[in-house]
Design a protein around this motif. Structure first.
Motif, PDB file in Angstrom:
ATOM      1  N   MET A   1       0.847  -1.198   0.000  1.00 56.53           N
ATOM      2  CA  MET A   1       0.000   0.000   0.000  1.00 56.53           C
ATOM      3  C   MET A   1       0.879   1.244   0.000  1.00 56.53           C
ATOM      4  O   MET A   1       2.046   1.178   0.384  1.00 56.53           O
ATOM      5  CB  MET A   1      -0.886   0.005   1.252  1.00 56.53           C
ATOM      6  CG  MET A   1      -1.823  -1.176   1.366  1.00 56.53           C
ATOM      7  SD  MET A   1      -3.355  -0.934   0.477  1.00 56.53           S
ATOM      8  CE  MET A   1      -4.337  -0.173   1.737  1.00 56.53           C
ATOM      9  N   PRO A   2       0.333   2.403  -0.387  1.00 58.20           N
ATOM     10  CA  PRO A   2       1.117   3.641  -0.307  1.00 58.20           C
ATOM     11  C   PRO A   2       1.528   3.934   1.142  1.00 58.20           C
ATOM     12  O   PRO A   2       0.741   3.736   2.068  1.00 58.20           O
ATOM     13  CB  PRO A   2       0.150   4.707  -0.826  1.00 58.20           C
ATOM     14  CG  PRO A   2      -0.857   3.968  -1.631  1.00 58.20           C
ATOM     15  CD  PRO A   2      -0.991   2.621  -0.996  1.00 58.20           C
TER      16      PRO A   2
ATOM     17  N   ALA B   1      -0.768   8.397   7.671  1.00 56.68           N
ATOM     18  CA  ALA B   1      -1.958   9.128   8.107  1.00 56.68           C
ATOM     19  C   ALA B   1      -2.794   8.301   9.079  1.00 56.68           C
ATOM     20  O   ALA B   1      -3.298   8.817  10.083  1.00 56.68           O
ATOM     21  CB  ALA B   1      -2.802   9.515   6.892  1.00 56.68           C
ATOM     22  N   TYR B   2      -2.929   7.003   8.782  1.00 57.67           N
ATOM     23  CA  TYR B   2      -3.833   6.166   9.585  1.00 57.67           C
ATOM     24  C   TYR B   2      -3.382   6.078  11.043  1.00 57.67           C
ATOM     25  O   TYR B   2      -4.215   6.153  11.964  1.00 57.67           O
ATOM     26  CB  TYR B   2      -3.928   4.763   8.971  1.00 57.67           C
ATOM     27  CG  TYR B   2      -4.930   3.896   9.693  1.00 57.67           C
ATOM     28  CD1 TYR B   2      -6.292   4.088   9.497  1.00 57.67           C
ATOM     29  CD2 TYR B   2      -4.526   2.913  10.579  1.00 57.67           C
ATOM     30  CE1 TYR B   2      -7.226   3.314  10.165  1.00 57.67           C
ATOM     31  CE2 TYR B   2      -5.457   2.138  11.254  1.00 57.67           C
ATOM     32  CZ  TYR B   2      -6.799   2.339  11.046  1.00 57.67           C
ATOM     33  OH  TYR B   2      -7.729   1.580  11.720  1.00 57.67           O
TER      34      TYR B   2
ATOM     35  N   LYS C   1      -1.950   8.698  -5.199  1.00 57.97           N
ATOM     36  CA  LYS C   1      -1.519   9.653  -6.223  1.00 57.97           C
ATOM     37  C   LYS C   1      -0.913   8.919  -7.428  1.00 57.97           C
ATOM     38  O   LYS C   1      -0.489   7.769  -7.310  1.00 57.97           O
ATOM     39  CB  LYS C   1      -0.474  10.609  -5.630  1.00 57.97           C
ATOM     40  CG  LYS C   1      -1.054  11.717  -4.761  1.00 57.97           C
ATOM     41  CD  LYS C   1       0.059  12.671  -4.369  1.00 57.97           C
ATOM     42  CE  LYS C   1      -0.473  13.886  -3.672  1.00 57.97           C
ATOM     43  NZ  LYS C   1       0.609  14.840  -3.327  1.00 57.97           N
ATOM     44  N   PRO C   2      -0.857   9.613  -8.589  1.00 57.38           N
ATOM     45  CA  PRO C   2      -0.171   9.008  -9.752  1.00 57.38           C
ATOM     46  C   PRO C   2       1.279   8.684  -9.396  1.00 57.38           C
ATOM     47  O   PRO C   2       1.855   9.349  -8.527  1.00 57.38           O
ATOM     48  CB  PRO C   2      -0.259  10.112 -10.812  1.00 57.38           C
ATOM     49  CG  PRO C   2      -1.404  10.973 -10.382  1.00 57.38           C
ATOM     50  CD  PRO C   2      -1.421  10.928  -8.887  1.00 57.38           C
ATOM     51  N   PRO C   3       1.889   7.647  -9.962  1.00 61.96           N
ATOM     52  CA  PRO C   3       1.450   6.850 -11.125  1.00 61.96           C
ATOM     53  C   PRO C   3       0.611   5.630 -10.770  1.00 61.96           C
ATOM     54  O   PRO C   3       0.545   4.681 -11.559  1.00 61.96           O
ATOM     55  CB  PRO C   3       2.778   6.431 -11.750  1.00 61.96           C
ATOM     56  CG  PRO C   3       3.719   6.308 -10.597  1.00 61.96           C
ATOM     57  CD  PRO C   3       3.298   7.351  -9.605  1.00 61.96           C
TER      58      PRO C   3
ATOM     59  N   GLU D   1      -0.967  14.708   3.265  1.00 60.87           N
ATOM     60  CA  GLU D   1      -0.561  14.585   1.860  1.00 60.87           C
ATOM     61  C   GLU D   1       0.943  14.392   1.779  1.00 60.87           C
ATOM     62  O   GLU D   1       1.713  15.052   2.488  1.00 60.87           O
ATOM     63  CB  GLU D   1      -0.971  15.830   1.063  1.00 60.87           C
ATOM     64  CG  GLU D   1      -0.697  15.704  -0.436  1.00 60.87           C
ATOM     65  CD  GLU D   1      -1.277  16.852  -1.236  1.00 60.87           C
ATOM     66  OE1 GLU D   1      -1.343  16.721  -2.476  1.00 60.87           O
ATOM     67  OE2 GLU D   1      -1.653  17.877  -0.620  1.00 60.87           O
ATOM     68  N   ASP D   2       1.366  13.453   0.956  1.00 61.05           N
ATOM     69  CA  ASP D   2       2.780  13.283   0.626  1.00 61.05           C
ATOM     70  C   ASP D   2       2.873  12.869  -0.837  1.00 61.05           C
ATOM     71  O   ASP D   2       1.883  12.961  -1.576  1.00 61.05           O
ATOM     72  CB  ASP D   2       3.470  12.292   1.566  1.00 61.05           C
ATOM     73  CG  ASP D   2       2.897  10.879   1.488  1.00 61.05           C
ATOM     74  OD1 ASP D   2       2.129  10.597   0.537  1.00 61.05           O
ATOM     75  OD2 ASP D   2       3.207  10.057   2.363  1.00 61.05           O
ATOM     76  N   GLU D   3       4.045  12.392  -1.252  1.00 58.68           N
ATOM     77  CA  GLU D   3       4.237  12.087  -2.672  1.00 58.68           C
ATOM     78  C   GLU D   3       3.458  10.852  -3.125  1.00 58.68           C
ATOM     79  O   GLU D   3       3.263  10.638  -4.325  1.00 58.68           O
ATOM     80  CB  GLU D   3       5.726  11.882  -2.984  1.00 58.68           C
ATOM     81  CG  GLU D   3       6.391  10.706  -2.280  1.00 58.68           C
ATOM     82  CD  GLU D   3       6.818  11.025  -0.859  1.00 58.68           C
ATOM     83  OE1 GLU D   3       7.358  10.129  -0.191  1.00 58.68           O
ATOM     84  OE2 GLU D   3       6.597  12.176  -0.423  1.00 58.68           O
TER      85      GLU D   3
END
Length: 687
Positions: free
Chosen positions: A525-526, A532-533, A608-610, A649-651
């Protein structure tokens, strides 16, 4: 918002402090034999005795649907009282007189305590403390060094966790669900899978108030600390405490070069691995069993029983494929005096203990109509565990052949040394080398035996421990042979050993280009999702918020908050939101009770992308879903009366917070009684 690494370090500190208090300070007070021991011996005996008792209590309380921390500690306190009553009854003390016996013991204890205080003075403390402190530091320098090496092993395994907040595999979610089911008094599911690891994680999570998710993440690194100390202790046992530097060297191999010389992957070690935890019970139990064989009638067999039960409740594979063969080999070391009688006694003892620990699984299968043979096949062959060693210096089969021949050479050296020194006991060495040669030959190309119930992928963790011990024994054998050949150089060798140890360690790190700590398994997972969680669950009141994320995250929400998967959120939440806003427009006295009221805050996790950081097995076609979510939030933000903030928010990720009722979710605002309006609860309190 706290940085993720801060949460990890605070969590590790709390868990370690809890462990020290429980197994180093409090535990030995309830175990008479462990209380007499010192150092690592004391800790390992307490770990096996208290740990096994705790796992047994949690199992029994869960089955009876009575499990919580209070009932657990009440049960644990009752156990020594019941044992004391039984001993008094066995002595012939009447039931009416037992309370007088306990009363006299308590009074006697208070008198001794008062006498200690009366003799206590600052001057006496100053005179006695300094020399004993200096002496203990010198005497315990090897133990302190072993602990520092164990801490280093823990830190090395901790670095990937500090860098990667997300789980190392999808199996992590299944383990987390099992942990949370224990709190719901559901010990077994349809199949009676071992739940010892889950029970221990749940207990430490409750004691330290570290989330179950974080405790599960940290389990591998903390377990590696313990296994490093066990490697050190095993080498000391085999070498009779001689050349402690050799034990440090073996422990260092396990701590600093796990991916280069051992069949270990840091990702697998850092994951939720019941194998490693079961080995923490099995290996001390095996060597305590060997110790007890030397004095069968006067030995503390309680620890062996608790070790067998703890291992069986944690991992059936380790119980049957590691601990049982270890103990069968150890039977060869029964003293010749009354050999047959002692052999029958020990075999009967083992049979009873293994029958007791396997009985819950068999009974559950019989009650549920399950197939017993199929169940044990599934425990001995785990498809979720695989072998992947990209950093090994040689292919595993070739490396195993090298280790096999080294073991034969060392066995010859130990036999010669035993004949020269005329040692009385050779059981530890014999059992270890027999077991090592048996295991290592399975990895070589010498034999091509296909044993269907022998899963080498699961055996890797045990094989890594055996190899680490082999390195320590090689260090011991080399310097012992040198001391025998050059008899006059014994004093010099004592100083050469630590220098050689440091040189070997330093050269190994230099040649290999540093200690390998990078993540080798693919991302699940990102990282932003879990960064954040972990802050959300620390900052928000349970069941005042909901999360929107992949379906597998339902395990995270259990017992804590509401949850919506992406499909449900996109298809249904607009209707819920519209109905709720219409409900708010109605006067309070006319509002219906049948309207679905959404939580105060809803956190939408968007990649976020990609769009490559979520595994396809976890979320299919994530790019389409993420685009739809961004469009939905943009449209929602443009509507009247809707509040949307970017929580994190991050990359890799963006987490939106949809605020339905500001101030009703944050713990800080609730505790400070801050509300957006002057009327309501705050106004009632401050009239």
């Amino acid at each position: 918002m706290l940085p993720y690494w801060t949460l990890v370090l605070f969590s590790v500190t709390r868990i370690v402090l809890c462990f020290v208090i429980l197994f180093v300070w409090v535990g030995p007070k309830f175990l008479p034999h462990a209380r007499k021991l010192k150092g690592i011996d004391r800790m390992l005996y307490t770990w096996v005795g208290v740990g096994g008792t705790m796992l047994t209590c949690i199992f029994l309380l869960c089955i009876a649907h009575l499990y919580d921390l209070i009932s657990l500690f009440s049960f644990l306190i009752a156990v020594p009282i019941i044992v004391s009553i039984y001993k008094e009854l066995k002595k012939g003390t009447s039931i009416r007189s037992i309370h007088h016996v306990f009363e006299n013991r308590i009074v006697s204890g208070f008198v001794k305590f008062i006498e200690t205080i009366r003799d206590f003075s600052f001057k006496g403390l100053k005179e006695q403390f300094k020399p004993s402190f200096d002496y203990s530091i010198i005497e315990r320098r090897y133990t302190i060094s072993a602990i520092l090496i164990g801490v280093s092993a823990c830190i090395i395994r901790l670095i990937p966790i500090l860098i990667n907040a997300s789980p190392f595999s999808r199996a992590w979610y299944f383990e987390l669900e099992a942990i949370k089911n224990i709190r719901l008094q559901q010990y077994f599911g349809d199949l009676p899978a071992p739940r010892g690891m889950h029970a221990l994680v749940d207990m430490f999570s409750s004691l330290t108030q570290v989330s179950a998710e974080m405790t599960l993440n940290l389990l591998g690194s903390i377990t590696s600390f313990f296994l490093t100390l066990i490697v050190y202790w095993i080498i000391l046992e085999i070498t009779k405490g001689k050349r402690r530097t050799a034990a440090l060297f073996g422990a260092s191999v396990y701590a600093f070069f796990p991916t280069l010389l051992l069949p270990i992957t840091l990702g697998a070690e850092n994951g939720s691995n019941s194998l490693s935890l079961a080995l923490c019970f099995a290996l001390p139990t095996a060597f305590i069993f060997i110790r007890n064989i030397r004095a069968i009638d006067k030995a503390p067999w309680f620890y062996v029983s608790m070790g067998i039960i703890a291992t069986g409740l944690t991992n059936v594979f380790v119980l049957l494929i590691v601990l049982l063969p270890f103990q069968i080999y150890a039977l060869l070391g029964i003293p010749r005096r009354r050999y047959l009688q002692n052999f029958i006694k020990l075999v009967s003892y083992l049979a009873v203990n293994y029958a007791v620990v396997l009985a819950p699984y068999i009974i559950h299968l019989l009650l549920k109509g399950g197939n017993i043979l199929s169940y044990f096949d599934s425990q001995l062959l785990d498809t979720m565990i695989f072998s992947y060693f990209p950093h090994l210096v040689l292919e595993l089969s070739a490396l195993s052949e090298v280790y096999f021949f080294i073991a034969i050479g060392l066995l010859t050296v130990f036999l010669i040394l035993n004949l020269i020194d005329k040692e009385e006991h050779f059981v530890d060495e014999m059992v270890y080398f027999a077991l090592f040669l048996t295991v290592s030959v399975l990895y070589t190309s010498f034999v091509n035996i296909d044993i269907y119930f022998l899963d080498l992928d699961q055996l890797n963790a045990f094989y890594a421990i055996l190899i680490s011990v082999l390195f320590g024994l090689g260090f011991y054998g080399f310097f012992t042979i040198v001391s025998k050949i050059f008899d006059k150089a014994n004093d010099s060798i004592r100083y050469v050993q630590p220098v050689a140890f440091l040189l070997l360690l330093g050269n190994g790190i230099f040649i290999t280009g540093g200690i390998k700590v990078e993540k080798t398994l693919p991302q699940t997972m990102p990282e932003g999702f879990f960064n954040a969680y972990y802050n959300i669950i620390h900052d928000r009141l349970p069941y005042t918020y909901a999360t929107v994320s992949p379906p597998i995250d339902d395990a995270l929400a259990q017992n804590r908050h509401y949850f919506m998967n992406y499909e449900f959120f996109l298809n249904s939440y607009s209707e819920i939101d519209e109905e709720y806003n219409q409900y708010l427009e109605v006067p309070e006295e006319l509002r219906s009770d049948s309207v679905s009221i959404p939580p105060a805050s809803i956190f939408v996790f968007v990649q976020k992308p990609p769009y490559t950081s979520i595994q396809q097995g976890i979320l299919y076609d994530s790019q389409r879903l993420m685009t739809q979510l961004d469009d939905w939030v943009l449209n929602y933000r443009s509507m009247d009366g809707r509040e949307v903030e970017i929580y994190y928010e991050d990359e890799s990720a963006r987490i939106y917070e949809l605020i339905n009722r500001r101030g009703e979710s944050s713990l800080n605002k609730i505790l400070m009684n801050v509300y957006p309006k002057k009327e309501g609860r705050a106004a009632d309190l401050f009239k």
